[in-house]
Write an enzyme that holds these catalytic residues in place. Sequence first.
Site, PDB file in Angstrom:
ATOM      1  CD  GLN A 163      -3.173   0.586   2.155  1.00 32.99           C
ATOM      2  OE1 GLN A 163      -3.274  -0.540   2.601  1.00 32.99           O
ATOM      3  NE2 GLN A 163      -3.987   1.549   2.508  1.00 32.99           N
ATOM      4  CB  SER A 223       2.536  -5.063   3.690  1.00 34.31           C
ATOM      5  OG  SER A 223       1.336  -4.959   4.429  1.00 34.31           O
ATOM      6  CG  LEU A 224      -1.533  -5.245  -1.074  1.00 34.67           C
ATOM      7  CD1 LEU A 224      -2.779  -6.102  -0.964  1.00 34.67           C
ATOM      8  CD2 LEU A 224      -1.866  -3.842  -1.556  1.00 34.67           C
ATOM      9  NE  ARG A 276      -3.301  -7.945   4.059  1.00 35.64           N
ATOM     10  CZ  ARG A 276      -2.556  -6.855   3.977  1.00 35.64           C
ATOM     11  NH1 ARG A 276      -2.956  -5.854   3.173  1.00 35.64           N
ATOM     12  NH2 ARG A 276      -1.436  -6.734   4.668  1.00 35.64           N
ATOM     13  CG  HIS A 321       2.060  -5.027   9.194  1.00 34.38           C
ATOM     14  ND1 HIS A 321       1.803  -6.301   8.723  1.00 34.38           N
ATOM     15  CD2 HIS A 321       1.965  -4.212   8.106  1.00 34.38           C
ATOM     16  CE1 HIS A 321       1.591  -6.258   7.420  1.00 34.38           C
ATOM     17  NE2 HIS A 321       1.667  -5.010   7.024  1.00 34.38           N
ATOM     18  CD  GLN A 376       1.283  -9.666   5.364  1.00 40.67           C
ATOM     19  OE1 GLN A 376       0.201  -9.118   5.374  1.00 40.67           O
ATOM     20  NE2 GLN A 376       1.974  -9.869   4.253  1.00 40.67           N
TER      21      GLN A 376
END
Length: 291
Positions: free
Chosen positions: A9, A87-88, A112, A195, A244
């Site tokens: 992101q 991440s994503l 998500r 996170h 995650q």
Amino acid sequence: MKAYVFPGQGAQFSGMGKDLYEHNETAKSLFEQANAILKFRISDIMFGGGDEELKQTKVTQPAIFLHSVILAKTSPEFNPDMVAGHSLGEFSALVANGTLAFEDGLKLVYQRALAMQEACEINPSGMAAILGLEDAKVEEICAAIEGETVVPANYNCPGQLVISGSNKGIEIACEKMKEAGAKRALPLPVGGAFHSPLMEPAREKLQKAIEATIFHQPNCPVYQNVSTRGITDVEEIKKNLIAQLTAPVKWTQSVQQMVADGALEFIECGPGKVLQGLVKKIHREAEVSSI
């Protein structure tokens, strides 16, 4: 060996993917498939929407996923020895290496995004970038803050660590980081503490979705944010993907491990060039490029 890496992101921009849609029939078909799955024309927002529209979590995450995955699927030279995503971007990487089907990856990313947005509304919170301070010192300061949640969230590269937590926790931590010698302690324009333990409500929802999704044997290892190791075991991949949301993104450690395992070339697949810069700061001898 070639490592393909996928951004998270923040890499979005207006017009992303438009050339692919207009000049590649496979890309056009995948974008239209995505519009049908999401039940709104995300392609129209990607190609012509403004910054505010693109910043909506329900748009941002699937938009970056789509741009990244469609680039990989339409690139004739795409042939990774290993993959990783920030991440994503880990979801993009898992479609790229065959672990997830395109439509399943998109559905998980959208679920998500919605779950994370809900978690942000439950717990008003944020993130901040800490520059010029040793990771160990950032960890020490976060651990010493009492009564507030604040944790290391993104190990982006040496000297750049993003922290995540309650608004008050972030405020206190930034002051203490500056006192400890950080060059900058900069709150980020994000809507929540990604996170971190404050994402627990989102993790619970995503876990159910992941457990209901078919995962396939990958055609090359994925270096996951949680473990930093190259993984091909499907059950371990699922476990790490669930963890995650509330665990830190260990990007520095993942890149270091990919280099140790033989990666000589890193190719960024998706919007922007953020990961190229991070990889170069982590391993200055790495060859980096994009598709």
